[in-house]
Design a protein around this motif. Structure first.
Motif, PDB file in Angstrom:
ATOM      1  N   LEU A   1       0.835  -1.202   0.000  1.00 28.34           N
ATOM      2  CA  LEU A   1       0.000   0.000   0.000  1.00 28.34           C
ATOM      3  C   LEU A   1       0.869   1.251   0.000  1.00 28.34           C
ATOM      4  N   LEU A   2       1.949   1.225   0.774  1.00 23.29           N
ATOM      5  CA  LEU A   2       2.831   2.386   0.830  1.00 23.29           C
ATOM      6  C   LEU A   2       3.580   2.578  -0.480  1.00 23.29           C
ATOM      7  N   SER A   3       3.964   1.491  -1.128  1.00 26.66           N
ATOM      8  CA  SER A   3       4.725   1.619  -2.366  1.00 26.66           C
ATOM      9  C   SER A   3       3.871   2.171  -3.497  1.00 26.66           C
ATOM     10  N   ALA A   4       2.573   2.002  -3.411  1.00 27.86           N
ATOM     11  CA  ALA A   4       1.690   2.524  -4.451  1.00 27.86           C
ATOM     12  C   ALA A   4       1.460   4.024  -4.305  1.00 27.86           C
TER      13      ALA A   4
ATOM     14  N   ASP B   1       7.558   9.661  -0.762  1.00 27.90           N
ATOM     15  CA  ASP B   1       7.068  10.376   0.419  1.00 27.90           C
ATOM     16  C   ASP B   1       6.747   9.423   1.561  1.00 27.90           C
ATOM     17  N   LYS B   2       5.998   8.383   1.272  1.00 25.88           N
ATOM     18  CA  LYS B   2       5.605   7.446   2.333  1.00 25.88           C
ATOM     19  C   LYS B   2       6.814   6.664   2.836  1.00 25.88           C
ATOM     20  N   ALA B   3       7.738   6.339   1.950  1.00 25.30           N
ATOM     21  CA  ALA B   3       8.955   5.639   2.375  1.00 25.30           C
ATOM     22  C   ALA B   3       9.780   6.526   3.303  1.00 25.30           C
ATOM     23  N   ALA B   4       9.815   7.820   3.026  1.00 28.43           N
ATOM     24  CA  ALA B   4      10.540   8.751   3.899  1.00 28.43           C
ATOM     25  C   ALA B   4       9.860   8.843   5.259  1.00 28.43           C
TER      26      ALA B   4
ATOM     27  N   ALA C   1      -2.446   9.271   5.667  1.00 28.95           N
ATOM     28  CA  ALA C   1      -1.584   8.160   5.265  1.00 28.95           C
ATOM     29  C   ALA C   1      -0.131   8.419   5.665  1.00 28.95           C
ATOM     30  N   ASP C   2       0.267   9.686   5.739  1.00 31.41           N
ATOM     31  CA  ASP C   2       1.616  10.016   6.201  1.00 31.41           C
ATOM     32  C   ASP C   2       1.786   9.652   7.673  1.00 31.41           C
ATOM     33  N   VAL C   3       0.764   9.896   8.472  1.00 36.74           N
ATOM     34  CA  VAL C   3       0.815   9.528   9.893  1.00 36.74           C
ATOM     35  C   VAL C   3       0.903   8.008  10.009  1.00 36.74           C
ATOM     36  N   LEU C   4       0.129   7.305   9.204  1.00 42.40           N
ATOM     37  CA  LEU C   4       0.153   5.851   9.213  1.00 42.40           C
ATOM     38  C   LEU C   4       1.535   5.329   8.826  1.00 42.40           C
ATOM     39  N   ALA C   5       2.106   5.886   7.770  1.00 41.75           N
ATOM     40  CA  ALA C   5       3.420   5.446   7.320  1.00 41.75           C
ATOM     41  C   ALA C   5       4.482   5.700   8.388  1.00 41.75           C
ATOM     42  N   THR C   6       4.422   6.848   9.041  1.00 43.19           N
ATOM     43  CA  THR C   6       5.383   7.155  10.100  1.00 43.19           C
ATOM     44  C   THR C   6       5.192   6.207  11.272  1.00 43.19           C
ATOM     45  N   GLY C   7       3.954   5.965  11.645  1.00 46.54           N
ATOM     46  CA  GLY C   7       3.677   5.048  12.749  1.00 46.54           C
ATOM     47  C   GLY C   7       4.090   3.622  12.451  1.00 46.54           C
ATOM     48  N   LEU C   8       3.923   3.191  11.208  1.00 42.07           N
ATOM     49  CA  LEU C   8       4.332   1.836  10.838  1.00 42.07           C
ATOM     50  C   LEU C   8       5.849   1.666  10.902  1.00 42.07           C
TER      51      LEU C   8
END
Length: 77
Positions: A8-11, A16-19, A62-69
């Motif tokens: 989901l993050l790679s899509a 941005d989400k990887a960062a 989604a940025d908060v989710l990515a950071t939390g993950l």
């Protein structure tokens, strides 16, 4: 959970989400090392992600989710 979240993050938009994920992992790792408490590390990662979105012009949950993950990566190492 991490294996399900990565596709989901790679899509998402470019890197941005990887960062965000990397920043969450770094924050979580540092806080966990300093406190000895992995839960504090994860909460710190989520908190940093949420605070960053509060100061952005356009907040992206989604940025908060990515950071939390990112804390899941820090917990693995």
């Amino acid at each position: 959970m991490l294996l399900l979240a990565l596709p989901l993050l790679s899509a998402c938009q470019h890197y941005d989400k990887a960062a965000h994920f990397a920043a969450g992992a770094a924050v979580s790792h540092i806080v966990t090392q300093e406190t000895g408490n992995p839960m504090a590390g994860c909460l710190a990662a989520i908190g940093v992600g949420a605070l960053k979105e509060l100061v952005d012009d356009v907040a992206d949950p989604a940025d908060v989710l990515a950071t939390g993950l990112g804390c899941s990566a820090a917990l693995a190492f």
